[in-house]
Design a protein around this motif. Structure first.
Motif, mmCIF file in Angstrom:
data_model
loop_
_atom_site.group_PDB
_atom_site.id
_atom_site.type_symbol
_atom_site.label_atom_id
_atom_site.label_comp_id
_atom_site.label_asym_id
_atom_site.label_seq_id
_atom_site.Cartn_x
_atom_site.Cartn_y
_atom_site.Cartn_z
ATOM 1 N N GLU B 85 0.855 -1.182 0.000
ATOM 2 C CA GLU B 85 0.000 0.000 0.000
ATOM 3 C C GLU B 85 0.894 1.236 0.000
ATOM 4 O OE1 GLU B 85 -3.962 0.095 2.316
ATOM 5 O OE2 GLU B 85 -2.478 1.085 3.579
ATOM 6 N N HIS B 86 0.543 2.170 -0.856
ATOM 7 C CA HIS B 86 1.274 3.438 -0.952
ATOM 8 C C HIS B 86 0.419 4.502 -0.309
ATOM 9 C CE1 HIS B 86 2.358 7.150 -3.329
ATOM 10 N NE2 HIS B 86 3.511 6.793 -2.819
ATOM 11 N N GLU B 87 1.012 5.331 0.549
ATOM 12 C CA GLU B 87 0.219 6.343 1.240
ATOM 13 C C GLU B 87 0.822 7.720 1.008
ATOM 14 O OE1 GLU B 87 -0.735 5.461 5.319
ATOM 15 O OE2 GLU B 87 -1.216 7.559 5.724
ATOM 16 N N SER B 88 -0.019 8.616 0.484
ATOM 17 C CA SER B 88 0.424 9.988 0.259
ATOM 18 C C SER B 88 -0.656 10.921 0.786
ATOM 19 C CB SER B 88 0.647 10.229 -1.239
ATOM 20 O OG SER B 88 -0.605 10.157 -1.905
ATOM 21 N N SER B 89 -0.489 12.215 0.544
ATOM 22 C CA SER B 89 -1.505 13.172 1.020
ATOM 23 C C SER B 89 -2.844 12.919 0.336
ATOM 24 C CB SER B 89 -1.027 14.600 0.747
ATOM 25 O OG SER B 89 -0.696 14.707 -0.621
ATOM 26 N N VAL B 101 9.063 1.967 -7.058
ATOM 27 C CA VAL B 101 8.182 3.115 -6.892
ATOM 28 C C VAL B 101 9.006 4.212 -6.218
ATOM 29 C CG1 VAL B 101 7.329 2.343 -4.627
ATOM 30 C CG2 VAL B 101 5.942 3.902 -6.009
ATOM 31 N N THR B 102 8.664 5.454 -6.524
ATOM 32 C CA THR B 102 9.373 6.560 -5.887
ATOM 33 C C THR B 102 8.459 7.202 -4.861
ATOM 34 O OG1 THR B 102 10.654 6.924 -7.881
ATOM 35 C CG2 THR B 102 10.565 8.727 -6.294
ATOM 36 N N LEU B 103 8.912 7.234 -3.631
ATOM 37 C CA LEU B 103 8.151 7.890 -2.568
ATOM 38 C C LEU B 103 8.605 9.334 -2.495
ATOM 39 C CD1 LEU B 103 8.466 5.288 0.373
ATOM 40 C CD2 LEU B 103 6.692 5.410 -1.398
ATOM 41 N N ALA B 104 7.656 10.264 -2.607
ATOM 42 C CA ALA B 104 8.012 11.672 -2.393
ATOM 43 C C ALA B 104 8.211 11.892 -0.897
ATOM 44 C CB ALA B 104 6.893 12.567 -2.924
ATOM 45 N N ASP B 105 8.887 12.975 -0.558
ATOM 46 C CA ASP B 105 9.145 13.304 0.853
ATOM 47 C C ASP B 105 7.850 13.183 1.653
ATOM 48 O OD1 ASP B 105 10.142 14.213 3.201
ATOM 49 O OD2 ASP B 105 10.534 16.268 2.522
ATOM 50 N N GLY B 106 7.862 12.381 2.706
ATOM 51 C CA GLY B 106 6.691 12.224 3.563
ATOM 52 C C GLY B 106 5.787 11.059 3.185
ATOM 53 N N GLU B 107 5.917 10.558 1.981
ATOM 54 C CA GLU B 107 5.059 9.444 1.577
ATOM 55 C C GLU B 107 5.522 8.127 2.218
ATOM 56 O OE1 GLU B 107 3.480 11.105 -2.742
ATOM 57 O OE2 GLU B 107 4.734 9.302 -2.694
ATOM 58 N N GLN B 108 4.565 7.220 2.327
ATOM 59 C CA GLN B 108 4.843 5.951 3.002
ATOM 60 C C GLN B 108 4.586 4.753 2.098
ATOM 61 O OE1 GLN B 108 2.767 5.440 6.714
ATOM 62 N NE2 GLN B 108 3.040 7.587 7.296
#
Lengths: 253, 350
Positions: B85-89, B101-108
């Motif tokens: 699971e990818h979690e972003s704003s 996958v690339t996680l942006a700053d703060g993403e989980q």
């Protein structure tokens, strides 16, 4: 000297010279080990990745993608034949401090009682003998040393400890050892050695090497604590307990 | 200077540690190899992330791993039969495994659970932990490698080097390896002559079950009792990963990467290197069977397995740069906002 080749899966094999603990078997093991290391360094054993010498056998690890059992054995045959004439390795001599007092020696009284002798006599016998480091194994830097005087021989504890403290000096079945790490263990704990036996930062992380000889020197609990503090702050060099320094097999490898 | 990019471990799950190909060459002083329990998974994860095949990875057991990018973007790839699971704003969305996958700053990124097996490998661009005795592998008992020689804990922040950014397109393994239920193959010996002949037949013919005592050191099995001919003791000699030790009670223990390098129990057989990862992935309670092969056959199987791994790595494809995840598209629900109630990612957690 007779030997057997034992399979240890598709990526290792064991050359076994015998089934008992005997310095003559160790001499053959160490001679074969040294010959293999020399040949490896000369590029004569492609695919062989490492060796593990033990009391009575040598296990050769290889990469099954690069070679196989029969190819390795073909190269080893003449070395195995020559190893039977090997003489005992000329190891270093150590005098390591041991505190045989109080909580450092939780099994001392029971061992003395089981053997029917006094605790002073147990200490005198244990520290009055020079031991051969037969092999290292079980834990990083853990030395299996022998042979104990006949009067100190007893089987392992019936109830192994879940937690043996690091530095514990222990005996069982004709052997003595020092636990470099906290671990479970079934040996009888006679004392505590303040000298760290393993340090990954050293060029040779294990203080002792197979073929070395060790004598224990009794020290008081106070002396032991002072030594521990000095070693921890690096004011004391563990090599100060080295008596003589012929080149050990471990460093040559 | 830009702020340093870190990967934060929000939760390690059941057990997670930094591993690589292992600490080789020190068994003679009692140091086990450690290293990943399944080399193929490590190589696939690193290939998906565009890293060298044996770069250090995070090995995780039984899922539950939760990671977050801190101070910058972090590129990650996961190999293993996981539910991701990818979690972003913008909220949470399921993500196909076996891809980068690339996680942006703060993403989980969360490994919610394992769909099959126990082991997943997480490759992280820029993860370059220092080598101790030639390897970054964590060996907890002697405190070697990884982060201070310990398993990963919640709150641990792994500093990443700044290399390779921007990373380009993500990659995917479109046909991941399927679970292989075939028997685990072993080579009899080195001490099979310490057992009654019926013991080897029982080991190979019978069904064994993985007990709850199963970790990076080894797996205790239960099944038919393997009877020794004499004492259940030998003068200690070398063990190898795959050694099947049999203590007095007659129930086998298979040794793995972190196992002690020498032991005093007779070893009835050795699991071949190609099947060790499959064995380590079995869960407590799961049944297994063994089949006997010769050492030479074991080596042939090792070469065939290597060819399969190389074919898998060669099959890794670039995801289209517009970010459309074709795997998710073809396997998921095509109408936005409608969820597939039976899909793995919506099953309740256990």
């Amino acid at each position: 000297m007779s030997f057997r080749v034992l399979d240890a899966g598709d990526a290792a094999l064991t050359i076994e010279f015998g089934s008992i603990i005997d310095p003559a078997l160790l001499a053959a093991v160490n001679a074969l080990d040294a010959a293999i290391v020399r040949l490896q360094q000369a590029g004569g054993l492609p695919g062989v990745t490492e060796t593990m010498p033990t009391f009575r056998s040598l296990t050769v690890f290889f990469d099954p993608l690069a070679t196989d059992r029969d190819a390795v054995l073909g190269v080893l045959q003449p070395l195995i034949a020559a190893a039977g004439q090997g003489s005992p390795a000329d190891g270093r001599h150590w005098r390591l401090p041991v505190c045989y007092e109080g909580e450092a020696a939780p099994d001392l009284a029971e061992v003395a009682q089981t053997l029917g002798i006094g605790t002073d006599e147990v200490i005198a016998l244990h520290s009055g003998t020079e031991y051969l480091v037969y092999m290292l194994g079980f834990l990083p830097g853990f030395p299996f040393m022998g042979d104990l005087p006949e009067r100190l021989r007893l089987p392992r504890r019936t109830q192994p400890r879940v937690r043996v403290p690091a530095g514990s000096v222990a005996i069982a079945t004709g052997l003595t050892a020092i636990y470099p790490w906290e671990s479970p263990g079934g040996w009888h704990l006679l004392g505590r050695c303040p000298v760290p036996l393993f340090d990954a930062r050293r060029a040779a992380p294990s203080l002792l090497a197979a073929g070395d000889r060790v004598r224990f020197v009794p020290v008081s609990a106070d002396e032991c604590r002072a030594l521990e503090a000095g070693l921890a702050s690096a004011d004391i060099d563990p090599l100060q307990w080295l008596d003589s320094t012929p080149s050990p097999a471990e460093n040559a490898a | 200077m830009s702020p340093r990019t870190e990967l934060e471990i929000l939760s390690p799950g059941a057990f997670a540690s930094i591993q690589d190909g292992g600490r080789r060459g020190h068994r003679r002083i009692g140091v086990p190899w450690a290293g990943v329990l399944d080399r193929r998974l490590m190589r696939l994860a690193n290939a998906l992330a565009g890293r060298t095949e044996d770069a250090a990875v995070i090995e995780c057991f039984d899922g539950g791993l939760r990671l977050a990018a801190r101070g910058g973007a972090v590129k990650i790839a996961v190999a293993g039969d996981t539910v991701l699971e990818h979690e972003s704003s913008e909220g949470r969305r399921p993500l196909a495994p076996w891809r980068s996958v690339t996680l942006a700053d703060g993403e989980q990124l969360r490994i919610r659970k394992m769909d099959g097996g126990r082991i997943a490998m997480v490759a992280v661009v820029g993860l370059e932990p220092p080598a101790v005795m030639g390897s970054a592998s964590t060996y907890v008992r002697a405190g070697l490698g990884g982060v201070d020689g310990r398993a990963l804990a919640a709150g641990t922040r792994l500093a990443l080097t700044a290399d390779a950014e921007p990373w380009g397109s993500d990659r995917v393994l479109t046909q991941p390896p399927a679970a292989d239920p075939a028997p685990i193959r072993l080579v009899p010996g080195p001490q099979h002559d310490h057992f009654r002949p019926a013991a080897l037949e029982a080991l190979v013919g019978g069904e064994y079950r993985v007990t709850t005592e199963a970790d990076r050191m080894g797996i205790r099995l239960e099944g038919a009792t393997l009877e020794h001919t004499g004492a259940a003791e030998i003068v200690s000699d070398a063990t190898v990963p795959g050694s099947i030790q049999v203590p007095g009670a007659g129930q086998p223990i298979v040794l793995l990467a972190d196992a002690q390098t020498a032991g005093g129990y007779p070893k009835i057989a050795t699991v071949i290197s190609a099947d060790l990862g499959r064995l380590a992935a079995l869960r407590p309670g799961q049944a297994l069977r063994f089949a006997a092969v010769t050492a030479a056959e074991g080596a042939r199987i090792a070469r065939a397995a290597e060819a399969e791994t190389q074919a898998l790595i060669a099959s890794i494809r670039t995801l289209p740069p517009d970010g459309i995840d074709l795997v998710a598209l073809y396997t998921g629900n095509l109408v936005d906002g409608v969820v597939h109630a039976l899909a793995a990612e919506y099953r309740p957690l256990y």
